[in-house]
Design a protein around this motif. Structure first.
Motif, PDB file in Angstrom:
ATOM      1  N   LYS A  47     100.679  57.023  13.633  1.00 17.51           N
ATOM      2  CA  LYS A  47     100.089  55.761  13.843  1.00 17.51           C
ATOM      3  C   LYS A  47      99.255  55.718  15.126  1.00 17.51           C
ATOM      4  CE  LYS A  47     104.585  53.636  12.801  1.00 17.51           C
ATOM      5  NZ  LYS A  47     105.895  53.018  13.503  1.00 17.51           N
ATOM      6  N   ALA A  48      99.395  56.481  16.008  1.00 16.39           N
ATOM      7  CA  ALA A  48      98.744  56.840  17.205  1.00 16.39           C
ATOM      8  C   ALA A  48      99.101  57.812  18.394  1.00 16.39           C
ATOM      9  CB  ALA A  48      98.495  55.301  18.091  1.00 16.39           C
ATOM     10  N   ILE A  49      98.231  58.232  18.639  1.00 14.54           N
ATOM     11  CA  ILE A  49      98.605  59.352  20.007  1.00 14.54           C
ATOM     12  C   ILE A  49      99.521  58.956  20.746  1.00 14.54           C
ATOM     13  CG2 ILE A  49      97.549  61.056  21.606  1.00 14.54           C
ATOM     14  CD1 ILE A  49      95.017  60.862  20.254  1.00 14.54           C
ATOM     15  N   LYS A  61     100.723  59.062  24.502  1.00 11.81           N
ATOM     16  CA  LYS A  61      99.930  59.404  25.500  1.00 11.81           C
ATOM     17  C   LYS A  61     100.742  59.343  26.753  1.00 11.81           C
ATOM     18  CE  LYS A  61      95.102  58.754  24.271  1.00 11.81           C
ATOM     19  NZ  LYS A  61      94.574  59.930  24.735  1.00 11.81           N
ATOM     20  N   GLU A 105     105.993  58.534  14.878  1.00 11.63           N
ATOM     21  CA  GLU A 105     105.079  57.667  15.588  1.00 11.63           C
ATOM     22  C   GLU A 105     103.661  58.054  15.801  1.00 11.63           C
ATOM     23  OE1 GLU A 105     105.053  54.203  17.924  1.00 11.63           O
ATOM     24  OE2 GLU A 105     106.425  54.815  16.698  1.00 11.63           O
ATOM     25  N   ARG A 106     103.263  59.445  16.157  1.00 10.28           N
ATOM     26  CA  ARG A 106     102.263  59.792  16.458  1.00 10.28           C
ATOM     27  C   ARG A 106     101.291  59.705  15.178  1.00 10.28           C
ATOM     28  NH1 ARG A 106     103.684  66.250  16.859  1.00 10.28           N
ATOM     29  NH2 ARG A 106     103.272  66.792  14.501  1.00 10.28           N
ATOM     30  N   ASN A 161     102.093  65.923  20.528  1.00 14.70           N
ATOM     31  CA  ASN A 161     101.237  65.367  19.678  1.00 14.70           C
ATOM     32  C   ASN A 161     100.838  66.566  18.564  1.00 14.70           C
ATOM     33  OD1 ASN A 161     100.615  62.187  20.010  1.00 14.70           O
ATOM     34  ND2 ASN A 161     100.425  63.249  22.248  1.00 14.70           N
ATOM     35  N   GLN A 216     105.849  55.506  26.342  1.00 14.20           N
ATOM     36  CA  GLN A 216     105.910  55.513  25.072  1.00 14.20           C
ATOM     37  C   GLN A 216     107.190  56.432  24.329  1.00 14.20           C
ATOM     38  OE1 GLN A 216     101.493  56.223  24.910  1.00 14.20           O
ATOM     39  NE2 GLN A 216     101.866  55.251  22.938  1.00 14.20           N
TER      40      GLN A 216
END
Length: 313
Positions: free
Chosen positions: A178-180, A182, A175-176, A145, A186
């Motif tokens: 949009k959201a972490i 984790k 992708e990151r 990330n 994923q």
């Protein structure tokens, strides 16, 4: 089932590696990668009460399990939660100058792979961790990330030998945003979506996971110096046995041993050596020892392993 019986690791090339140490019953030996204790247990079985085993591992679970497994072994034992690269400092602390042999198994233990929470495996959905030493700060989540696209691509290419490195890195960055990211699940889904399927390449996430794990644990960064340090602390006749699991590690081990076995820096055209550098080790294995088909059938993870052995002159 107790923690100690749960912590398991099928030691690779066990007979060959321990035989390669040519153990003296009263000698001093180092297992630089204790893991599940399989190699250490075999080494201890060949030592007398005067023999010494120094068992090192970065993983606190391995140290705890090793102490339990080896508690009834007769030899003198020291357990060190540390990185084997720090062998000189470890020996200095113990008041030991030279050792008679050392064994390094550079693979992950079965326990680390099979324990989902550790995040090493692409077969389970788990937090992106991958730390061998769980006291360190850097995790796989941090790498995925926070590293730039170019940094990620370089790691995947250099440490994973991944031909789709730039495509995977770009996909991670998209992708990151949009959201972490984790979890391992994923990351696997992301790789599945951007890497073409191949019949002979194995799991599409394998190379990426290898690369990120190597980066998190700095497995190659200090390997060359670590192997040189082990050779430095070998007593004359002492042996170093190293088991590798991928070409990057094996190449480094081969180069270090070759350089110490033939350190001459004279130009190739001169008739005789004038630099004065003499061999410090001799190769016991000209070509690496590989597992038998029978061992691979019983332990598929042994398939890519190679053992190289050298002896201090």
């Amino acid at each position: 089932m107790s923690f100690h019986t749960e912590f398991h690791h099928v030691p690779v090339l066990l007979k060959e590696a321990v035989a390669g140490l040519a153990i003296k019953p009263d000698g001093i030996y180092v297992d630089g990668t204790l893991g599940g204790g399989g190699h250490s247990s075999k080494i201890c079985s060949e030592l007398s009460d005067e023999g010494v085993l120094i068992a090192i591992d970065r993983d606190a679970d391995a140290i705890e399990a090793g102490q339990e497994r080896l508690k009834d072994s007769g030899c003198k034992k020291y357990f060190e939660r540390n990185n084997y690269n720090n062998i000189k400092q470890i020996l200095e602390k113990l008041g030991i100058k030279y050792i008679d042999g050392a064994l390094l198994d550079l693979g992950l233990s079965s326990h680390q792979i099979d324990q989902p929470a550790r995040g090493f495996s692409y077969m389970n959905d788990a937090p992106l961790d991958m730390r061998m030493d769980q006291s360190q700060d850097l995790t796989a989540e941090d790498v995925v990330n926070t590293y730039s696209k170019d940094e990620l691509a370089l790691i995947l290419k250099e440490y994973g030998e991944e031909k789709w490195a730039h495509r995977i890195a770009a996909s991670i960055v998209r992708e990151r945003e949009k959201a972490i990211i984790k979890t391992t699940g994923q990351l696997v889904r992301l790789i599945d979506e951007c890497v073409p399927k191949s019949k002979n390449a194995g799991h599409r996430a394998k190379r990426t996971f290898q690369a990120i794990r190597i980066e998190v644990n700095q497995e190659l960064e200090l390997l060359e110096q670590g192997i040189n340090d082990f050779i430095d602390v070998l007593a004359p006749g002492g042996r170093l046995c190293v088991i590798t699991f991928h070409s990057l590690e094996d190449r480094i081990i081969k180069q270090v041993i070759s350089k110490r076995a033939n350190p001459c820096v004279c130009p190739p055209g001169i008739p005789m050596c004038v630099c004065g550098k003499t061999a410090e080790v001799m190769k016991i294995t000209r070509k690496p020892i590989e597992p038998t088909a029978e061992e691979i059938r019983g332990n598929p993870r042994a398939g890519s392993s190679k053992l190289r052995i050298c002896e201090k002159i």
